[in-house]
Design a protein around this motif. Sequence first.
Motif, PDB file in Angstrom:
ATOM      1  N   LEU A  24       0.831  -1.206   0.000  1.00  0.00           N
ATOM      2  CA  LEU A  24       0.000   0.000   0.000  1.00  0.00           C
ATOM      3  C   LEU A  24       0.866   1.258   0.000  1.00  0.00           C
ATOM      4  O   LEU A  24       0.585   2.221  -0.718  1.00  0.00           O
ATOM      5  CB  LEU A  24      -0.937  -0.002   1.206  1.00  0.00           C
ATOM      6  N   LEU A  25       1.922   1.253   0.801  1.00  0.00           N
ATOM      7  CA  LEU A  25       2.790   2.423   0.879  1.00  0.00           C
ATOM      8  C   LEU A  25       3.545   2.670  -0.433  1.00  0.00           C
ATOM      9  O   LEU A  25       4.009   3.790  -0.685  1.00  0.00           O
ATOM     10  CB  LEU A  25       3.794   2.267   2.023  1.00  0.00           C
ATOM     11  N   ALA A  26       3.635   1.644  -1.267  1.00  0.00           N
ATOM     12  CA  ALA A  26       4.298   1.804  -2.573  1.00  0.00           C
ATOM     13  C   ALA A  26       3.401   2.510  -3.584  1.00  0.00           C
ATOM     14  O   ALA A  26       3.888   2.970  -4.626  1.00  0.00           O
ATOM     15  CB  ALA A  26       4.714   0.440  -3.113  1.00  0.00           C
ATOM     16  N   LEU A  27       2.111   2.621  -3.282  1.00  0.00           N
ATOM     17  CA  LEU A  27       1.190   3.296  -4.193  1.00  0.00           C
ATOM     18  C   LEU A  27       1.384   4.807  -4.113  1.00  0.00           C
ATOM     19  O   LEU A  27       1.614   5.358  -3.031  1.00  0.00           O
ATOM     20  CB  LEU A  27      -0.260   2.936  -3.846  1.00  0.00           C
ATOM     21  N   ARG A  28       1.259   5.453  -5.227  1.00  0.00           N
ATOM     22  CA  ARG A  28       1.444   6.898  -5.296  1.00  0.00           C
ATOM     23  C   ARG A  28       0.422   7.616  -4.407  1.00  0.00           C
ATOM     24  O   ARG A  28      -0.777   7.359  -4.471  1.00  0.00           O
ATOM     25  CB  ARG A  28       1.279   7.361  -6.742  1.00  0.00           C
ATOM     26  N   GLY A  29       0.917   8.505  -3.541  1.00  0.00           N
ATOM     27  CA  GLY A  29       0.035   9.301  -2.699  1.00  0.00           C
ATOM     28  C   GLY A  29      -0.448   8.608  -1.440  1.00  0.00           C
ATOM     29  O   GLY A  29      -1.237   9.186  -0.693  1.00  0.00           O
ATOM     30  N   PHE A  30       0.032   7.392  -1.179  1.00  0.00           N
ATOM     31  CA  PHE A  30      -0.387   6.666   0.018  1.00  0.00           C
ATOM     32  C   PHE A  30       0.637   6.886   1.125  1.00  0.00           C
ATOM     33  O   PHE A  30       1.790   6.460   1.021  1.00  0.00           O
ATOM     34  CB  PHE A  30      -0.499   5.167  -0.265  1.00  0.00           C
ATOM     35  N   GLY A  31       0.200   7.552   2.201  1.00  0.00           N
ATOM     36  CA  GLY A  31       1.035   7.695   3.364  1.00  0.00           C
ATOM     37  C   GLY A  31       0.685   6.646   4.405  1.00  0.00           C
ATOM     38  O   GLY A  31      -0.190   5.791   4.192  1.00  0.00           O
ATOM     39  N   LYS A  32       1.341   6.718   5.535  1.00  0.00           N
ATOM     40  CA  LYS A  32       1.149   5.711   6.577  1.00  0.00           C
ATOM     41  C   LYS A  32      -0.264   5.731   7.144  1.00  0.00           C
ATOM     42  O   LYS A  32      -0.845   4.670   7.418  1.00  0.00           O
ATOM     43  CB  LYS A  32       2.183   5.912   7.678  1.00  0.00           C
ATOM     44  N   GLU A  33      -0.830   6.921   7.337  1.00  0.00           N
ATOM     45  CA  GLU A  33      -2.182   6.986   7.908  1.00  0.00           C
ATOM     46  C   GLU A  33      -3.209   6.356   6.972  1.00  0.00           C
ATOM     47  O   GLU A  33      -4.084   5.606   7.409  1.00  0.00           O
ATOM     48  CB  GLU A  33      -2.558   8.429   8.218  1.00  0.00           C
ATOM     49  N   THR A  34      -3.098   6.637   5.676  1.00  0.00           N
ATOM     50  CA  THR A  34      -4.027   6.048   4.705  1.00  0.00           C
ATOM     51  C   THR A  34      -3.878   4.534   4.662  1.00  0.00           C
ATOM     52  O   THR A  34      -4.868   3.795   4.699  1.00  0.00           O
ATOM     53  CB  THR A  34      -3.776   6.633   3.305  1.00  0.00           C
TER      54      THR A  34
END
Length: 226
Positions: free
Chosen positions: A122-132
């Motif tokens: 998930l974190l590798a997806l563009r615009g995905f931070g830890k909270e998301t």
Amino acid sequence: MAATLTEDLTLVYDALFAAFGHQGWWPAETPFETMVGAILTQNVSWKNAAQAVRNLEDAGMLDPHLLAAADPADIARRIVPSRFYNQKAERIHEFAGVYVAEFGADPAAMAAVETRELRERLLALRGFGKETADTILLYACEKPVFVVDAYTRRIFSRYGLLPEGASYDRTQRLFAENLDPDVALFNDYHAQIVCLGKTVCKTSPLCDRCPIREVRGTLRCAVGRM
């Protein structure tokens, strides 16, 4: 020390639960709706994000296959209330494509992936931070991952359980290392923190209304000292 932190965190949760009741989060009909909502709520209130979700639903687009195949511009015009709608449309489009291609648009298949591996994906997806990413892990995949936000850092630094300006990871460890990995507890605890942060422990806090001020032990608020 760990036992004291466990006791403090438990006392805080109990006080919040007594004051606000069970919060019933995340408010969504399906896991995929939760996933989309986690993207839409970035940098905006849940009220605005919820309106954007309803717009997608009303347009018959709240479906992973449709969103993966859609023109991001068509997504964007439905999610204007969420702010930064062009960026979020791209993120939703990309995420939906991954959800379909890698998990068969099946929330159970996604949830079956080991937590660390799924989080890294998930974190590798563009615009995905830890909270998301952690919101999706906890609320959609039902994994015991504690979600951290600005309210969490504000409240627990004021009570001396975190240093001021604590990082996301440092804040998350406070809960992960001192509470049992319980999905239901992590779910409602985060929701309780959001409720307190929005209504009482604001930038300019309403300390006389704070339910945590009644908690004793080692807890003392640096803002509203009694």
